[in-house]
Write a protein that holds these residues in place. Structure first.
Motif, PDB file in Angstrom:
ATOM      1  N   UNK A 313      17.416  22.830   5.774  1.00 45.35           N
ATOM      2  CA  UNK A 313      16.160  22.239   5.324  1.00 45.35           C
ATOM      3  C   UNK A 313      16.215  21.907   3.836  1.00 45.35           C
ATOM      4  N   UNK A 314      16.800  22.823   3.053  1.00 41.67           N
ATOM      5  CA  UNK A 314      16.926  22.587   1.613  1.00 41.67           C
ATOM      6  C   UNK A 314      17.929  21.478   1.324  1.00 41.67           C
ATOM      7  N   UNK A 315      19.063  21.512   2.033  1.00 39.85           N
ATOM      8  CA  UNK A 315      20.108  20.515   1.795  1.00 39.85           C
ATOM      9  C   UNK A 315      19.624  19.121   2.170  1.00 39.85           C
ATOM     10  N   UNK A 316      18.933  19.007   3.295  1.00 37.81           N
ATOM     11  CA  UNK A 316      18.409  17.709   3.706  1.00 37.81           C
ATOM     12  C   UNK A 316      17.370  17.193   2.737  1.00 37.81           C
ATOM     13  N   UNK A 317      16.445  18.073   2.317  1.00 41.56           N
ATOM     14  CA  UNK A 317      15.402  17.645   1.387  1.00 41.56           C
ATOM     15  C   UNK A 317      16.000  17.200   0.059  1.00 41.56           C
ATOM     16  N   UNK A 318      17.035  17.899  -0.419  1.00 44.92           N
ATOM     17  CA  UNK A 318      17.659  17.533  -1.690  1.00 44.92           C
ATOM     18  C   UNK A 318      18.299  16.149  -1.636  1.00 44.92           C
ATOM     19  N   UNK A 319      18.610  15.694  -0.415  1.00 48.40           N
ATOM     20  CA  UNK A 319      19.175  14.352  -0.237  1.00 48.40           C
ATOM     21  C   UNK A 319      18.096  13.307   0.057  1.00 48.40           C
ATOM     22  N   UNK A 320      16.833  13.750   0.181  1.00 49.91           N
ATOM     23  CA  UNK A 320      15.735  12.812   0.380  1.00 49.91           C
ATOM     24  C   UNK A 320      15.127  12.802   1.766  1.00 49.91           C
ATOM     25  N   UNK A 321      15.633  13.644   2.676  1.00 56.75           N
ATOM     26  CA  UNK A 321      15.085  13.690   4.036  1.00 56.75           C
ATOM     27  C   UNK A 321      13.835  14.562   4.072  1.00 56.75           C
ATOM     28  N   UNK A 322      12.982  14.300   5.051  1.00 55.07           N
ATOM     29  CA  UNK A 322      11.809  15.136   5.271  1.00 55.07           C
ATOM     30  C   UNK A 322      12.167  16.266   6.232  1.00 55.07           C
ATOM     31  N   UNK A 323      12.041  17.539   5.835  1.00 57.40           N
ATOM     32  CA  UNK A 323      12.341  18.633   6.752  1.00 57.40           C
ATOM     33  C   UNK A 323      11.182  18.874   7.724  1.00 57.40           C
ATOM     34  N   UNK A 324      11.508  19.000   9.001  1.00 55.31           N
ATOM     35  CA  UNK A 324      10.509  19.287  10.031  1.00 55.31           C
ATOM     36  C   UNK A 324      11.040  20.454  10.858  1.00 55.31           C
ATOM     37  N   UNK A 325      10.308  21.554  10.877  1.00 58.75           N
ATOM     38  CA  UNK A 325      10.826  22.794  11.426  1.00 58.75           C
ATOM     39  C   UNK A 325       9.804  23.517  12.282  1.00 58.75           C
ATOM     40  N   UNK A 326      10.305  24.316  13.217  1.00 56.95           N
ATOM     41  CA  UNK A 326       9.452  25.276  13.893  1.00 56.95           C
ATOM     42  C   UNK A 326       9.168  26.427  12.926  1.00 56.95           C
ATOM     43  N   UNK A 327       8.153  27.215  13.247  1.00 58.16           N
ATOM     44  CA  UNK A 327       7.714  28.282  12.345  1.00 58.16           C
ATOM     45  C   UNK A 327       8.520  29.548  12.618  1.00 58.16           C
ATOM     46  N   UNK A 328       9.687  29.646  11.986  1.00 56.62           N
ATOM     47  CA  UNK A 328      10.564  30.807  12.142  1.00 56.62           C
ATOM     48  C   UNK A 328      10.956  31.315  10.760  1.00 56.62           C
ATOM     49  N   UNK A 329      11.030  32.656  10.628  1.00 54.45           N
ATOM     50  CA  UNK A 329      11.411  33.225   9.348  1.00 54.45           C
ATOM     51  C   UNK A 329      10.536  32.728   8.215  1.00 54.45           C
ATOM     52  N   UNK A 330      11.171  32.384   7.111  1.00 52.92           N
ATOM     53  CA  UNK A 330      10.448  31.847   5.951  1.00 52.92           C
ATOM     54  C   UNK A 330      10.463  30.322   5.904  1.00 52.92           C
ATOM     55  N   UNK A 331      10.814  29.685   7.031  1.00 51.63           N
ATOM     56  CA  UNK A 331      10.979  28.228   7.027  1.00 51.63           C
ATOM     57  C   UNK A 331       9.699  27.503   6.628  1.00 51.63           C
ATOM     58  N   UNK A 332       8.561  27.934   7.168  1.00 45.80           N
ATOM     59  CA  UNK A 332       7.300  27.254   6.854  1.00 45.80           C
ATOM     60  C   UNK A 332       6.987  27.350   5.367  1.00 45.80           C
ATOM     61  N   UNK A 333       7.164  28.534   4.797  1.00 42.68           N
ATOM     62  CA  UNK A 333       6.944  28.717   3.359  1.00 42.68           C
ATOM     63  C   UNK A 333       7.938  27.886   2.550  1.00 42.68           C
ATOM     64  N   UNK A 334       9.158  27.815   3.053  1.00 46.38           N
ATOM     65  CA  UNK A 334      10.230  27.134   2.350  1.00 46.38           C
ATOM     66  C   UNK A 334       9.962  25.639   2.175  1.00 46.38           C
ATOM     67  N   UNK A 335       9.342  24.996   3.177  1.00 46.39           N
ATOM     68  CA  UNK A 335       9.123  23.545   3.120  1.00 46.39           C
ATOM     69  C   UNK A 335       7.696  23.182   2.728  1.00 46.39           C
TER      70      UNK A 335
END
Length: 398
Positions: A313-335
């Motif tokens: 999610x971080x690597x994709x966003x740093x390249x300009x992509x929009x991260x879309x994730x299920x709510x697992x771990x800290x993923x929701x907070x992360x994006x």
């Protein structure tokens, strides 16, 4: 201590996965600072996982360490689905491991899987009193199998002095599971933003052309190994829903076992209603992930459990992509602020992809604005501080 602090990292082996990417990048960054001298002991020299054979010598993480001047020793084993238990180690392996450990001031265990080796050394009287920190990277320790018990035991015996978790959810989960280390640190993941950056028009065009993707086609990237934790079946079902309304979209899948040569992947794709179409690019293990993320409009994550702080999610966003994730771990907070969080329903995931593609420029701007907050410099500095504090505690106790 006037000389550099000698830090030994224990790897179960070298194979594709976010934790190994992160830890390798971390220790090369620490080593480059000069105040610490890093080395690695890998239990395995090849891995058989996700329907692939992955030799250490061909692994990009291993090669990266060598280029950074970090020595790697291996016990020469093969890594499989289960980590090696303490009673499986030979006398020769224990002597090699003991020699490596005795050269260290501090030990970092990459996850809990290598701890069977430390327990074996301890039982044979071959483990010197070196402070140990276990670096934890998942939010479901019950899926660690016997290694969770090893971690609980090693902390109770005082072999493991500290845990370093990459997410709040990770620290909480291991505490609930009975891991009671003297010190607990939470250090969020960071990435190399020099590598993961927006692509130039020429770079994006060349990568799309090499994959047979039209220049104007929207792209969804799924970077994950073929594992139930990553829930590739859910991603494929979402693809089936999405491409019914967006026949121009292309879907790129990367990771160990994520290719048509894997019978289990092919079966899952058939079950999900996804055929081997020109718009489905199942590439398997790739060593050029920055280039893959640079062509992405969306970086998707459909994990069912276990995630802590997903690097993709971080690597994709740093390249300009929009991260879309299920709510697992800290993923929701992360994006938060630059990504979207979905349910585990295929049609809702597909709908979120449509929303993101309809607001592509806004999403890209938000992701790129988040780059300053996801770099690795802060992570490297925080780990350096944790290692120094761990060493000071040990010296005081001595």
């Amino acid at each position: 201590m006037t000389r550099p602090v000698r830090v030994l990292s224990l790897y179960e082996g070298f194979f594709a996965g976010g934790a190994r990417v992160l830890h390798t990048d971390l220790i090369s960054g620490l080593h480059a600072r000069g105040s610490q001298q890093h080395s690695v002991l890998s239990i395995a020299s090849e891995a058989h996982r996700e329907s692939t054979r992955q030799p250490m010598a061909a692994d990009p993480r291993y090669q990266h360490l060598l280029r950074a001047g970090i020595g790697v020793t291996t016990l020469g084993r093969s890594a499989g689905a289960e980590p090696p238990g303490r009673h499986t180690f030979t006398d020769r392996e224990l002597l090699v491991a003991s020699a490596a450990v005795r050269q260290a001031d501090v030990i970092l265990s990459l996850k809990e899987q290598p701890l069977g080796l430390l327990l074996a050394l301890s039982e044979r009287g071959l483990l010197p009193p070196v402070p140990v920190a276990t670096c934890l990277h998942r939010s479901d320790p019950i899926h660690s199998g016997p290694a969770l018990g090893w971690l609980v035991e090693a902390t109770a015996l005082g072999i493991v002095d500290a845990t370093i978790s990459c997410a709040i959810s990770t620290d909480d989960a291991y505490a609930r599971a009975g891991v009671d280390a003297i010190d607990r640190y939470i250090i969020a993941n960071g990435i190399d933003t020099d590598r993961f950056r927006p692509g130039t028009p020429d770079e994006v065009g060349a990568t799309k052309a090499s994959l047979g993707i039209p220049a104007s086609a929207p792209v969804v990237v799924f970077a994950a190994r073929f594992d139930a934790m990553k829930n590739p079946g859910l991603f494929l079902r979402a693809v089936a829903e999405h491409r019914a309304n967006r026949p121009d979209a292309h879907y790129v899948l990367c990771g160990a076992g994520m290719d048509w040569a894997n019978p289990a992947f092919r079966e899952l794709a058939d079950e999900g209603g996804v055929g081997e179409a020109d718009s489905i690019h199942a590439l398997g293990i790739r060593d050029d992930m920055p280039a893959i993320f640079q062509i992405a409009d969306i970086v998707a994550l459909t994990s069912a459990f276990g995630e802590a702080s997903p690097l993709c999610l971080l690597e994709g966003a740093a390249c300009g992509a929009t991260p879309i994730t299920t709510d697992v771990g800290d993923a929701a907070h992360q994006v938060s602020g630059f990504g979207l969080v979905t349910s585990h329903r295929p049609h809702e995931i597909a709908a979120a992809w449509d929303v993101a593609l309809g607001n592509r420029q806004t999403g890209r701007s938000a992701s790129l604005a988040a780059r300053d907050g996801v770099g690795r410099d802060r992570m490297v500095a925080d780990y350096a501080g944790a290692i120094n504090r761990l060493l000071c505690i040990e010296e005081a106790a001595a």
